[in-house]
Scaffold this active site. Structure first.
Site, PDB file in Angstrom:
ATOM      1  N   CYS A  21       0.864  -1.177   0.000  1.00  0.00           N
ATOM      2  CA  CYS A  21       0.000   0.000   0.000  1.00  0.00           C
ATOM      3  C   CYS A  21       0.899   1.226   0.000  1.00  0.00           C
ATOM      4  CB  CYS A  21      -0.937   0.014   1.211  1.00  0.00           C
ATOM      5  SG  CYS A  21      -2.007   1.466   1.247  1.00  0.00           S
ATOM      6  N   HIS A  55      -2.317  -6.088  -9.953  1.00  0.00           N
ATOM      7  CA  HIS A  55      -3.059  -4.963 -10.532  1.00  0.00           C
ATOM      8  C   HIS A  55      -3.457  -5.282 -11.965  1.00  0.00           C
ATOM      9  CE1 HIS A  55      -2.387  -1.888  -7.413  1.00  0.00           C
ATOM     10  NE2 HIS A  55      -1.286  -2.576  -7.175  1.00  0.00           N
ATOM     11  N   GLU A  99     -10.184  -1.264  -5.297  1.00  0.00           N
ATOM     12  CA  GLU A  99      -9.189  -2.059  -4.582  1.00  0.00           C
ATOM     13  C   GLU A  99      -9.777  -3.368  -4.080  1.00  0.00           C
ATOM     14  OE1 GLU A  99      -6.296  -0.340  -1.962  1.00  0.00           O
ATOM     15  OE2 GLU A  99      -7.113   1.664  -2.323  1.00  0.00           O
ATOM     16  N   CYS A 135      -5.137   5.150  -4.465  1.00  0.00           N
ATOM     17  CA  CYS A 135      -4.431   3.884  -4.279  1.00  0.00           C
ATOM     18  C   CYS A 135      -3.009   4.091  -4.781  1.00  0.00           C
ATOM     19  CB  CYS A 135      -5.118   2.753  -5.046  1.00  0.00           C
ATOM     20  SG  CYS A 135      -4.236   1.179  -4.995  1.00  0.00           S
ATOM     21  N   GLY A 193      -1.729   1.347  -7.007  1.00  0.00           N
ATOM     22  CA  GLY A 193      -2.522   1.442  -8.230  1.00  0.00           C
ATOM     23  C   GLY A 193      -2.060   2.580  -9.118  1.00  0.00           C
TER      24      GLY A 193
END
Length: 280
Positions: free
Chosen positions: A73, A160, A209, A218, A221
């Site tokens: 994260c 992802h 997410e 994110c 992301g």
């Protein structure tokens, strides 16, 4: 149990200090803490732990709002870096932290901004993991929310999928996001990014997410989307990623190199968990 509420571009976290005594939360407790009506409310819970490796300063665990564990994260990592400095756990400007699948380097840039080395992206489907495909620049699934979806896929400590769209405001995040997140092709589920290229130095992004739903930002992301655009030749090596909660910067020098994420980290408030349902 004391906690600190923090956010990075609106991606919000409850941070717990487990350096003196272990913090153990089961899925029920994690969901209770993350509940926005009956708990504190957050996208993820971040747990600061003692280092597990000789060269690390801390350990770092991430629990999603549904109680599942995440390996990465980027927004949370920036908040982690601010937290340990403000709590007097370290005075270093650069720290190494053990995460579930390796290590991360976090750096204080000053003015409440931080840079995170997220690792080296992996594109092999087995490493994402993505089942049923050979390595490709773009993949196709014909059964996602009743339509055919084309996407790029990679891992930066977590999986992802990135879809390029003309306009993120009209993108069907609400149906495609959860359908692709839980598609059987992704055995560990997947974070789904919807990317709009504005200029070679600027993209807009929405992310659904895994384990949390759509969030205001994110970090990993943002990095994944930028990398996909860079590999496609439509983005420069340094990109501003505009998310609903604010803008982060992604820098990547190319294949086999670390990807870096920079942006702010904010402390919202401190408190104490008192409900037995929330693990206090």
């Amino acid at each position: 149990m004391r906690f600190t509420k923090m956010h990075g571009l609106g991606n919000d976290f409850v941070v717990l200090d487990g350096t003196q005594a272990p913090v153990t939360l089961d899925e029920v407790c994690a969901r209770a803490i993350a509940d926005r009506h009956f708990g504190i409310g957050c996208d993820q819970i971040l747990i600061v732990e003692a280092a597990r490796s000789a060269n690390a300063d801390f350990g770092y665990r991430i629990l999603n709002s549904d109680g599942s564990e995440s390996g990465q994260c980027g927004n949370g990592a920036r908040c982690f870096a601010r937290y340990v400095r403000e709590q007097g756990l370290t005075d270093k400007r650069e720290i190494v932290v053990d995460v579930r699948d390796g290590q991360m380097v976090l750096e204080s840039l000053g003015d409440e901004h931080y840079r995170v080395a997220l690792g080296i992206p992996a594109f092999n489907p087995a490493d994402i993991p993505l089942c049923g495909f050979d390595t490709a620049d773009e993949y196709r699934l014909d059964d996602v929310a009743g339509r055919t979806i084309c996407f790029a896929a990679l891992s930066i400590g977590n999986p992802h999928a990135v879809l390029r769209v003309d306009d993120i405001d009209s993108a069907d995040v609400e149906s495609v996001g959860p359908a692709l997140e839980s598609h059987p092709a992704f055995p560990e589920r997947v974070n789904v990014g919807f990317m709009q290229v504005v200029t070679p130095q600027h993209i807009r992004l929405r992310v659904y997410e895994r384990g949390a739903g759509e969030t205001l930002a994110c970090g990993s992301g943002a990095a994944a989307a930028a990398i996909v655009g860079m590999r496609a030749g439509v983005l420069e090596p340094s990109v501003a990623v505009e998310l609903p909660g604010g803008t982060a910067t992604v820098d990547w020098a190319g294949e086999g190199r670390q990807v870096y994420l920079s942006g702010p980290a904010e402390r919202v408030f401190d408190g104490e968990l008192v409900s037995s349902k929330a693990g206090g």
